[in-house]
Design a protein around this motif. Sequence first.
Motif, PDB file in Angstrom:
ATOM      1  N   LYS A 188      -7.599  -0.254  -6.808  1.00 23.33           N
ATOM      2  CA  LYS A 188      -8.541  -1.438  -6.448  1.00 23.33           C
ATOM      3  C   LYS A 188      -9.976  -1.092  -6.776  1.00 23.33           C
ATOM      4  CE  LYS A 188      -7.783  -3.946  -3.122  1.00 23.33           C
ATOM      5  NZ  LYS A 188      -7.607  -4.484  -1.600  1.00 23.33           N
ATOM      6  N   ASP A 200     -11.152  10.207  -2.051  1.00 25.68           N
ATOM      7  CA  ASP A 200     -12.203  10.081  -0.777  1.00 25.68           C
ATOM      8  C   ASP A 200     -11.926   8.737  -0.113  1.00 25.68           C
ATOM      9  OD1 ASP A 200     -13.532  12.325  -0.879  1.00 25.68           O
ATOM     10  OD2 ASP A 200     -15.174  11.704  -2.089  1.00 25.68           O
ATOM     11  N   SER A 201     -10.707   8.508   0.164  1.00 20.65           N
ATOM     12  CA  SER A 201     -10.155   7.307   1.093  1.00 20.65           C
ATOM     13  C   SER A 201     -10.243   6.281   0.499  1.00 20.65           C
ATOM     14  CB  SER A 201     -11.094   7.276   2.462  1.00 20.65           C
ATOM     15  OG  SER A 201     -10.944   8.407   3.337  1.00 20.65           O
ATOM     16  N   GLN A 202     -10.602   5.881  -0.726  1.00 23.46           N
ATOM     17  CA  GLN A 202     -10.620   4.722  -1.530  1.00 23.46           C
ATOM     18  C   GLN A 202      -9.288   4.422  -2.369  1.00 23.46           C
ATOM     19  OE1 GLN A 202     -13.921   3.694  -4.142  1.00 23.46           O
ATOM     20  NE2 GLN A 202     -12.919   1.935  -5.016  1.00 23.46           N
ATOM     21  N   ILE A 203      -8.989   3.407  -2.332  1.00 20.79           N
ATOM     22  CA  ILE A 203      -7.586   3.323  -2.885  1.00 20.79           C
ATOM     23  C   ILE A 203      -7.737   3.040  -4.488  1.00 20.79           C
ATOM     24  CG2 ILE A 203      -5.919   1.315  -3.173  1.00 20.79           C
ATOM     25  CD1 ILE A 203      -6.490   0.470  -0.247  1.00 20.79           C
ATOM     26  N   THR A 256     -12.658  -5.219  -2.878  1.00 17.24           N
ATOM     27  CA  THR A 256     -11.668  -5.653  -1.641  1.00 17.24           C
ATOM     28  C   THR A 256     -11.068  -6.939  -2.252  1.00 17.24           C
ATOM     29  OG1 THR A 256     -13.666  -7.050  -0.775  1.00 17.24           O
ATOM     30  CG2 THR A 256     -13.216  -4.807  -0.009  1.00 17.24           C
ATOM     31  N   ILE A 303     -11.698   7.618   7.720  1.00 17.86           N
ATOM     32  CA  ILE A 303     -12.143   7.445   6.338  1.00 17.86           C
ATOM     33  C   ILE A 303     -13.013   8.449   5.979  1.00 17.86           C
ATOM     34  CG2 ILE A 303     -13.013   5.814   4.783  1.00 17.86           C
ATOM     35  CD1 ILE A 303     -11.578   3.649   6.402  1.00 17.86           C
ATOM     36  N   ARG A 349      -2.935  -7.400   5.666  1.00 15.10           N
ATOM     37  CA  ARG A 349      -4.196  -7.846   4.789  1.00 15.10           C
ATOM     38  C   ARG A 349      -4.034  -7.149   3.312  1.00 15.10           C
ATOM     39  NH1 ARG A 349      -8.578  -5.158   7.902  1.00 15.10           N
ATOM     40  NH2 ARG A 349      -7.025  -3.797   8.762  1.00 15.10           N
ATOM     41  N   THR A 350      -4.941  -7.929   2.453  1.00 16.77           N
ATOM     42  CA  THR A 350      -4.773  -7.465   1.120  1.00 16.77           C
ATOM     43  C   THR A 350      -6.328  -7.100   0.721  1.00 16.77           C
ATOM     44  OG1 THR A 350      -5.315  -9.668   0.337  1.00 16.77           O
ATOM     45  CG2 THR A 350      -3.211  -8.998   0.549  1.00 16.77           C
ATOM     46  N   ASN A 351      -7.175  -7.165   1.557  1.00 20.73           N
ATOM     47  CA  ASN A 351      -8.703  -6.928   1.220  1.00 20.73           C
ATOM     48  C   ASN A 351      -9.112  -5.449   1.639  1.00 20.73           C
ATOM     49  OD1 ASN A 351      -8.610  -7.179   3.894  1.00 20.73           O
ATOM     50  ND2 ASN A 351     -10.186  -8.740   4.286  1.00 20.73           N
ATOM     51  N   LEU A 352      -8.231  -4.576   1.956  1.00 17.26           N
ATOM     52  CA  LEU A 352      -8.487  -3.268   2.340  1.00 17.26           C
ATOM     53  C   LEU A 352      -8.888  -2.620   0.844  1.00 17.26           C
ATOM     54  CD1 LEU A 352      -5.889  -2.397   4.695  1.00 17.26           C
ATOM     55  CD2 LEU A 352      -8.357  -2.728   5.161  1.00 17.26           C
ATOM     56  N   LEU A 353      -9.988  -1.774   1.098  1.00 20.39           N
ATOM     57  CA  LEU A 353     -10.293  -0.900  -0.115  1.00 20.39           C
ATOM     58  C   LEU A 353     -10.356   0.599   0.325  1.00 20.39           C
ATOM     59  CD1 LEU A 353     -11.290  -0.830  -2.899  1.00 20.39           C
ATOM     60  CD2 LEU A 353     -13.650  -1.234  -2.052  1.00 20.39           C
ATOM     61  N   TYR A 354     -10.159   0.886   1.588  1.00 21.15           N
ATOM     62  CA  TYR A 354     -10.385   2.179   2.091  1.00 21.15           C
ATOM     63  C   TYR A 354      -9.160   2.207   3.119  1.00 21.15           C
ATOM     64  CZ  TYR A 354     -14.805   2.794  -0.206  1.00 21.15           C
ATOM     65  OH  TYR A 354     -15.989   3.001  -0.956  1.00 21.15           O
ATOM     66  N   LEU A 355      -8.510   3.397   3.077  1.00 16.87           N
ATOM     67  CA  LEU A 355      -7.631   3.735   3.946  1.00 16.87           C
ATOM     68  C   LEU A 355      -7.926   5.002   4.846  1.00 16.87           C
ATOM     69  CD1 LEU A 355      -4.159   2.658   2.148  1.00 16.87           C
ATOM     70  CD2 LEU A 355      -5.127   1.503   4.209  1.00 16.87           C
ATOM     71  N   TYR A 404       1.008  -1.368  -0.067  1.00 18.44           N
ATOM     72  CA  TYR A 404      -0.092  -0.075   0.003  1.00 18.44           C
ATOM     73  C   TYR A 404       0.983   1.227   0.026  1.00 18.44           C
ATOM     74  CZ  TYR A 404      -3.846  -3.113   1.603  1.00 18.44           C
ATOM     75  OH  TYR A 404      -4.778  -4.317   1.434  1.00 18.44           O
ATOM     76  N   SER A 433     -14.952   8.583   3.384  1.00 17.56           N
ATOM     77  CA  SER A 433     -16.299   8.176   2.814  1.00 17.56           C
ATOM     78  C   SER A 433     -17.083   7.035   3.703  1.00 17.56           C
ATOM     79  CB  SER A 433     -16.150   6.972   1.389  1.00 17.56           C
ATOM     80  OG  SER A 433     -17.133   6.171   1.219  1.00 17.56           O
ATOM     81  N   PRO A 448      -3.751  -5.323  -3.790  1.00 16.53           N
ATOM     82  CA  PRO A 448      -3.206  -3.850  -3.678  1.00 16.53           C
ATOM     83  C   PRO A 448      -2.005  -3.946  -4.572  1.00 16.53           C
ATOM     84  CG  PRO A 448      -2.896  -5.024  -1.641  1.00 16.53           C
ATOM     85  CD  PRO A 448      -3.584  -5.974  -2.558  1.00 16.53           C
TER      86      PRO A 448
END
Lengths: 349, 297
Positions: free
Chosen positions: A300, A294-297, A303, B153, B88-94, A285, B155, A307
Motif C-alpha cells: 500500500k 518499518d511497520s508499513q504495509i 490508506t 508500530i 478495515r481496509t484503510n490501515l497503512l501500518y500494522l 492482510y 514508525s 490491502p
Amino acid sequence: MATTFKTLNSANDVTSTRTLLHEAIPLTGTIVSGTYSDQNIKTYSHGMFESVYDYPYLSSSANHIFDITTGYSSDSAMSGASSIQNSKKLNIYSQMAQVLVGYDAAGSIQNFDQDGDIAGGGTKIKEAVFVNFSRLLSKDEVKKGSFEMWVVTGGVPNSLSHRMTISDYGAATSYKVNSPAGEYGILYTSSATPNPASGVGLVYYQAGVALLSASIFRGGATTATDSSLGPGYASGTYESLATGSNIEGMANAFRNRLQNVSFNNTVELNSTVYFCRASHNEFNYSNNPTYLSDSQIRVKNSTTDNPVSYVTTVGLYSSDNELLAVAKLSEPLKKDPTTEVTLRVRLDF
Amino acid sequence: MAFLDNSGDIILDAVLTDTGRMRLAKGDGSFKIAKFALGDDEINYELYNKNHASGSAYYDIEIVQSPVLEAFTNNTSMLKSKLVTISRTNLLYLPQIVNNATVGLSSNSTNNILTVLVDQATVDDATIAATGDFVNGYRIGDTASPIVMDQGIKSNAIGDGSSVVLDADLVETQFMIEIDNRFGNIWDGLGTTQATPSFVDDDNVATYYLSTSTNNTYFGKSGTSMSGDVLSGPRGSRLQFLVAPSVDLNSSTYLFTELGSTATLGAAVRQIDTTVRITGVTTGYRVDLPIRFVKKQ
C-alpha cells in the motif's frame, strides 16, 4: 478485532462424501509362472500354501500378490489316511470354509456350495483350489462382475488345452449375501450359461478369495491321462494329484495352468470437504515478515489503497489451534477486498 | 461467445500433519477440525513493485509467479505466516513484536545471544557470570530482568507512541509462546510462577497461551505508559517472561552431548541453541527468539 482464524460452521462449511475408487488389476500368467523361473514363488516348511510375488521375493521391490492352496472336505472321496498331507488338506478346507461359509445350526463347519444356496442343499464343492489375493491388490473389495480368470483345465504337459475363461458373469447385479465374510459371486465358464447348476467356483469380494471347484479339471479333461499339471510336471489326473501329491505340488500344478487373472479392485474413500470461505473483508492482510517495512504495509502507498495478500496454503486447525491438516494451492491466489473465495479442502480417510 | 470462468471454487487435497495423525491415532476425540487459516509462507512481499513501468497490473507479477512448495507434514513447519482478517481496509501500518533489551534481558555481551545458565555450578562460576546478562536457571527468581517483548508500530508516522495509542482491535491480549519442552519452560517475569503448557506436540514443542485476563503477571505496562520503549509509534502490549532450563538440562549432560556443542564462555561450557517463538494471537505476528542454554563442563 484482528484475527487469523475463521471458525468452520459444521452445518454449512463441512460435508462428508463417500466415493468408490476402482483400479484395474491385470495379472498375466507369465508372471505367475515363467518370467522369474519361480524365484517369485515363496514356499514354506509347513507346506500349507505358497505365495506368489510380482518379482523375485528376495528383492525388496517384490510385492506379494496372492497365495495358492488347496484342500478337500472330510466327506470328499479323496479324503483318506493314505492321501499325502491329508490332514493339512482337510485343515485348509475347514479353515476356509469356517471363515467364508460359516457354521450350521449344530455348530458344524459347512461345505462350500456350488450355487450359494447353502440351506437348500444341492451340490457342494468338496475339493477346491483357493486363490487368496493380497490386500495390496484387492484393497477394500473386488468389484463385482469384474473378476476373470483363464485356466487351462486339460491336456498333457507341454500341450495344454481346454482353456476356460472363468468369470463372475452377472454378479454386478446378482450376488450372494449369506456368507459371514461378506458378499460373494458364483464363477461360471461362460456368460451364456450363468445358471446355478453351472457354477465352477466362488469369488468372495470383500475377503478377496477365489476358489475353483476341482470339477473343472475333471470335467475339462478329455482322457484319463490328461494332466492337471502344467509344463514340466508329470501327468496325472486331479484325483491322483489330490491324493498322491502335497499341497505345494498341487499349487504348482494349478499355477502353471493359470494364464491370466484380472479384476477391478475397490477402495472406499471417505472424504470430508471443508468449505473455507474468505469473504471480501477477510484475510486481506498478512503477518508475513516481508509484508511490513518499518511497520508499513509494502503493498500500500496510502490508506486509500486496498490491502492485498496472496494465499498459498490452507491450514485446518483444532479448537486449541493445533495444525491438523494442510492443503496447498498450485499457485499464489490474490486476495483483496474486491474478491471472495471459497477453497474446498478435501481430507480423505 | 466465450466460456465463463468457472474457477471460482478451488478443490484442494489436504494432508494430515504429524500432529493430526497422532490425534487421530489416539482416538480420544481430540482430532476435530474446528477452524481454518490461510497462509502465505512462500510469498516475498518485497517483490511487490508499486513502481512497475507497465502499470498496476504488473505490480505483483513476480509474486503470482512464485512457485509453491508441497505441503510438509510437520505441523510446526507450516503456516508460519498467516493472512489476517481486519475488517478495515484503510490501515497503512500494522504492529510488530520486537524484543526490548533496553528494559528487559539483553543478549549476553560475549556470545551475543539470550543465554540461560542451567545449573548452580554454571551460575556460581564467576568467569561465566561475568560474560554478560543471563537467565539464572538455578534460581530463576534471581534473574536480573525478564525477557521483554513489546508490541506496536515501529514508525512514528502516525503518531508518537508516548501520546498516541494503538487501535484497540490491533492490541494483543493473548500471546502464544512455543519452546522445545526438552530444553526449557516458561515462567512469569518475576520468576515466581511457572506457566502450564496448553499442550506438547509430537515434536516436543510445548505451547503456552498467556492472556492479559488470566496471566497478568506476564504483562507489563502497555500503550502510552510503556516505558523504555523500542517502538517509536503507537504501542500495544508488553509481554515479559523468563525461560528456565528443564530438569534434564539441569541435571544431565545427555542432551548437550546429543544436540549441543562445546564452547568457551569465560570457562569451558556445553551449549544448546534453540528458539523461543512468540506469536501474538490477535494479529498472528510472530517472532523467533534465538536462545542458548549453557552448562559448565
